[in-house]
Motif scaffolding. Structure first.
Motif, PDB file in Angstrom:
ATOM      1  N   ARG A 524     -12.470  -7.887  -3.610  1.00 44.58           N
ATOM      2  CA  ARG A 524     -11.563  -6.431  -4.074  1.00 44.58           C
ATOM      3  C   ARG A 524     -10.231  -7.020  -3.872  1.00 44.58           C
ATOM      4  O   ARG A 524     -10.099  -8.061  -3.208  1.00 44.58           O
ATOM      5  CB  ARG A 524     -11.872  -5.667  -3.272  1.00 44.58           C
ATOM      6  CG  ARG A 524     -11.042  -4.243  -3.682  1.00 44.58           C
ATOM      7  CD  ARG A 524     -11.580  -3.169  -2.736  1.00 44.58           C
ATOM      8  NE  ARG A 524     -10.918  -3.136  -1.575  1.00 44.58           N
ATOM      9  CZ  ARG A 524     -10.926  -2.377  -0.306  1.00 44.58           C
ATOM     10  NH1 ARG A 524     -12.006  -1.393  -0.504  1.00 44.58           N
ATOM     11  NH2 ARG A 524     -10.325  -2.683   0.610  1.00 44.58           N
ATOM     12  N   HIS A 525      -9.198  -6.600  -4.849  1.00 39.53           N
ATOM     13  CA  HIS A 525      -7.992  -6.883  -4.862  1.00 39.53           C
ATOM     14  C   HIS A 525      -7.022  -5.483  -4.536  1.00 39.53           C
ATOM     15  O   HIS A 525      -6.003  -5.320  -5.327  1.00 39.53           O
ATOM     16  CB  HIS A 525      -7.444  -7.710  -5.918  1.00 39.53           C
ATOM     17  CG  HIS A 525      -7.744  -9.218  -5.714  1.00 39.53           C
ATOM     18  ND1 HIS A 525      -7.342  -9.844  -4.529  1.00 39.53           N
ATOM     19  CD2 HIS A 525      -8.159  -9.968  -6.479  1.00 39.53           C
ATOM     20  CE1 HIS A 525      -7.873 -11.111  -4.818  1.00 39.53           C
ATOM     21  NE2 HIS A 525      -8.470 -11.262  -5.937  1.00 39.53           N
ATOM     22  N   PHE A 526      -7.340  -4.719  -3.582  1.00 39.73           N
ATOM     23  CA  PHE A 526      -6.345  -3.527  -3.468  1.00 39.73           C
ATOM     24  C   PHE A 526      -4.953  -4.025  -3.194  1.00 39.73           C
ATOM     25  O   PHE A 526      -4.778  -5.079  -2.365  1.00 39.73           O
ATOM     26  CB  PHE A 526      -6.764  -2.766  -2.144  1.00 39.73           C
ATOM     27  CG  PHE A 526      -7.861  -1.577  -2.805  1.00 39.73           C
ATOM     28  CD1 PHE A 526      -7.870  -1.211  -4.040  1.00 39.73           C
ATOM     29  CD2 PHE A 526      -8.582  -0.923  -1.674  1.00 39.73           C
ATOM     30  CE1 PHE A 526      -8.888  -0.115  -4.320  1.00 39.73           C
ATOM     31  CE2 PHE A 526      -9.348   0.171  -1.973  1.00 39.73           C
ATOM     32  CZ  PHE A 526      -9.740   0.448  -3.348  1.00 39.73           C
ATOM     33  N   ARG A 527      -3.947  -3.467  -3.756  1.00 40.97           N
ATOM     34  CA  ARG A 527      -2.460  -3.472  -3.567  1.00 40.97           C
ATOM     35  C   ARG A 527      -1.924  -2.231  -3.478  1.00 40.97           C
ATOM     36  O   ARG A 527      -1.659  -1.750  -4.551  1.00 40.97           O
ATOM     37  CB  ARG A 527      -1.967  -4.243  -4.569  1.00 40.97           C
ATOM     38  CG  ARG A 527      -0.550  -4.930  -4.305  1.00 40.97           C
ATOM     39  CD  ARG A 527      -0.136  -5.986  -5.738  1.00 40.97           C
ATOM     40  NE  ARG A 527       1.076  -6.356  -5.347  1.00 40.97           N
ATOM     41  CZ  ARG A 527       1.649  -7.249  -4.369  1.00 40.97           C
ATOM     42  NH1 ARG A 527       0.569  -8.237  -4.156  1.00 40.97           N
ATOM     43  NH2 ARG A 527       2.692  -7.713  -4.693  1.00 40.97           N
ATOM     44  N   HIS A 528      -1.453  -1.638  -2.437  1.00 37.26           N
ATOM     45  CA  HIS A 528      -0.944  -0.730  -1.863  1.00 37.26           C
ATOM     46  C   HIS A 528       0.650  -0.702  -1.884  1.00 37.26           C
ATOM     47  O   HIS A 528       1.170  -1.530  -1.418  1.00 37.26           O
ATOM     48  CB  HIS A 528      -1.635   0.166  -0.984  1.00 37.26           C
ATOM     49  CG  HIS A 528      -2.909   0.789  -1.423  1.00 37.26           C
ATOM     50  ND1 HIS A 528      -3.961   0.039  -0.643  1.00 37.26           N
ATOM     51  CD2 HIS A 528      -3.471   1.562  -2.083  1.00 37.26           C
ATOM     52  CE1 HIS A 528      -4.953   0.561  -0.903  1.00 37.26           C
ATOM     53  NE2 HIS A 528      -4.887   1.399  -1.958  1.00 37.26           N
TER      54      HIS A 528
END
Length: 528
Positions: A524-528
């Protein structure tokens, strides 16, 4: 009590920038110079009279120089309060001369470590006497001026030349504050290095140190103050870049330019030219091509409206052909490893356009840390340095992707890593054709990205949006089949996503029903 006139100075510096002319000016004001080691040698070679520290202490340097200033006649001279009768009496009794000025900067520990020194060498470059003297002088700043930065030499000379006690006292407070910050950052660097050497990723205490590179006009908004600080990390980017031209960089410029350069660095310049156009830390167009000009044209086609006033990052030397294309619309910043003279001349026609050259690309695989402030604390995590491993991709649908689909899926998933979550990225022929960023629902991200592709088609008089025949990447799994259905309706033929939803079987079935090829990355590549 008024600050005491400077009559005796102790100088011991690693950074000898400006040392000799400063010492000469001190001597011209009848200031006695006390020094040791390489500093004393440099001063004597300049023809100055120097009193050795050993002469003051009555003790020779010992233990390979580890013990030389750690002595009562040094620390007494720094710590004695000039308006305290007992302190003054103790100085007289023990023959301790007062030290009115301390000029010290520390062993270059961070530079030593950055140069690849082994453990033992790094340890030997931990300064002990220097921080002890600096802290002593800073604590007693009412009677002692302390300087840790050559840039402050002029302040000291001004103090000697003035007789305004209030100004002198205020200046010494500022110098003391800077001195404590200097030793604090120094100790923090040592603690961080030690933790890394021990393999401790989350030490009980963590100190973040930085050196101010610039005071900024304001922060994200005009009512916020801001400054830019650099660390010892020599990662190519905005912190190491040379600004060739253009007006001062703003807080938002720096943030967006960093995001752009980190994205474009994902693409190996030995394989293809790559361009990323960023707006508000999100890409509005990314592409690869045989030339930078081709890559830029493809990237711009994704969302030319958002690209106005954006940041352009390139993974190779900016050439004249690419420069000619970039200056056709208003651009805030261009960042690249280098630029040809012809390209620089073209960019120079836009005097406010900032051009940053870094000399190299950051390594997307390199380890590092990222920080985020919270109320009452901060979060620390390792940098997202994972790349798509083609061999690890798992085809989960009846139809396998074609070679072109697979190449575009890897490209799209790489871009999605740098888009605010939730994100959907459509790509075709090595270029983004629709990007949906930062939505609370993945369905909305898919719809926004498709709508942007429709708008781009209308502006270019294209008969149909380029999402038809494209691939789609999702930064995280599809929790339901509805998001995948939007992607299929937009005309995508293949999908890349991490997988891992409780409803993966439902999503896979929907992909099969639509005739899509789909692969799982397991990452996964979440970027917040």
């Amino acid at each position: 009590m008024p600050t005491r006139k400077i009559t005796r100075a102790l100088l011991s510096v690693s950074d000898k920038t400006g040392l000799v002319p400063f010492a000469q000016a001190l001597a011209g004001h009848d200031v006695t110079l006390v020094s040791t080691g390489g500093t004393a040698k440099a001063l004597r070679e300049a023809g100055l009279t120097v009193v050795d520290v050993a002469e003051v202490t009555g003790s020779p340097e010992m233990m390979d120089g580890r013990v030389k200033t750690l002595h009562p006649k040094i620390h007494g001279g720094l710590l004695a309060m000039r308006d305290n009768a007992e302190h003054v009496a103790a100085m007289d009794t023990h023959g301790i001369p007062p030290i009115d000025l301390l000029v010290v900067n520390l062993y270059p520990f961070e530079a030593t470590v950055a140069g690849g020194a082994d453990f033992a060498t790094a340890i030997e470059n931990i300064d002990i006497g220097g921080p002890a003297m600096i802290r002593a002088a800073a604590k007693n700043h009412a009677g002692v001026a302390v300087v840790v930065d050559p840039e402050d030499y002029d302040q000291v000379l001004e103090e000697i030349a003035t007789h305004e006690a209030a100004r002198r006292a205020a200046r010494r407070r500022h110098l003391a504050a800077k001195a404590f910050a200097h030793t604090g950052a120094y100790d923090g660097a040592i603690a961080t290095w030690f933790a890394e050497e021990l393999g401790v990723t989350a030490p009980h205490k963590r100190v973040i140190g930085g050196t101010r590179a610039a005071k900024l006009r304001y922060g994200e908004n005009p009512h916020q103050w801001a400054a830019f600080y650099t660390t010892a990390e020599q990662r190519p980017g905005v912190a190491t870049a040379t600004q060739v031209q253009g007006k001062e960089l703003s807080y938002n410029n720096l943030n967006d330019t960093d995001a752009a350069f980190e994205l474009v660095a994902e693409f190996d310049p030995n394989s293809s030219a790559a361009v990323a156009i960023i707006k508000h830390a999100n890409p509005c167009g990314v592409a690869v091509g045989s030339t930078l000009a081709e890559a830029y044209t493809k990237a711009l086609a994704c969302d030319g409206v958002s690209a106005f006033g954006g940041i352009v990052a390139l993974n190779a030397t900016l050439d004249a052909e690419a420069a000619e294309e970039i200056v056709k619309i208003f651009t805030e910043v261009i960042i690249a490893p280098n630029a040809s003279d012809e390209a620089k001349a073209i960019i120079a026609s836009k005097k406010n356009l900032r051009l940053l050259l870094t000399g190299a690309l950051p390594d997307p695989r390199a380890e590092g840390l990222t920080y985020r402030a919270l109320a009452g604390g901060f979060l620390v995590q390792s940098r997202d340095n994972r790349l798509v491993d083609q061999d690890a991709l798992k085809v989960v649908t009846k139809r396998k992707p074609s070679e072109q689909e697979l190449a575009d899926m890897i490209f799209a998933f790489t871009v999605a890593k740098h888009v605010k979550s939730n994100t959907i990225v459509y790509a075709k022929d090595g270029a983004t054709v629709g990007i949906g960023a930062g939505q609370m629902s993945r369905v909305d991200s898919a719809r926004i990205a498709a709508r942007k592709a429709e708008d781009a088609a209308e502006r270019s008089a294209c008969p149909s949006p380029l999402t038809i025949g494209s691939v789609a990447a999702s930064d995280a799994f599809f929790p339901f089949a509805d998001g995948l259905q939007v992607v299929a309706d937009a005309g995508a033929t293949a999908v890349i996503q991490p997988g891992g939803s409780m409803r993966d079987d439902e999503v896979i079935a929907a992909a099969d029903a639509a005739g899509l090829a789909m692969v799982f990355t397991g990452m996964r590549h979440f970027r917040h």
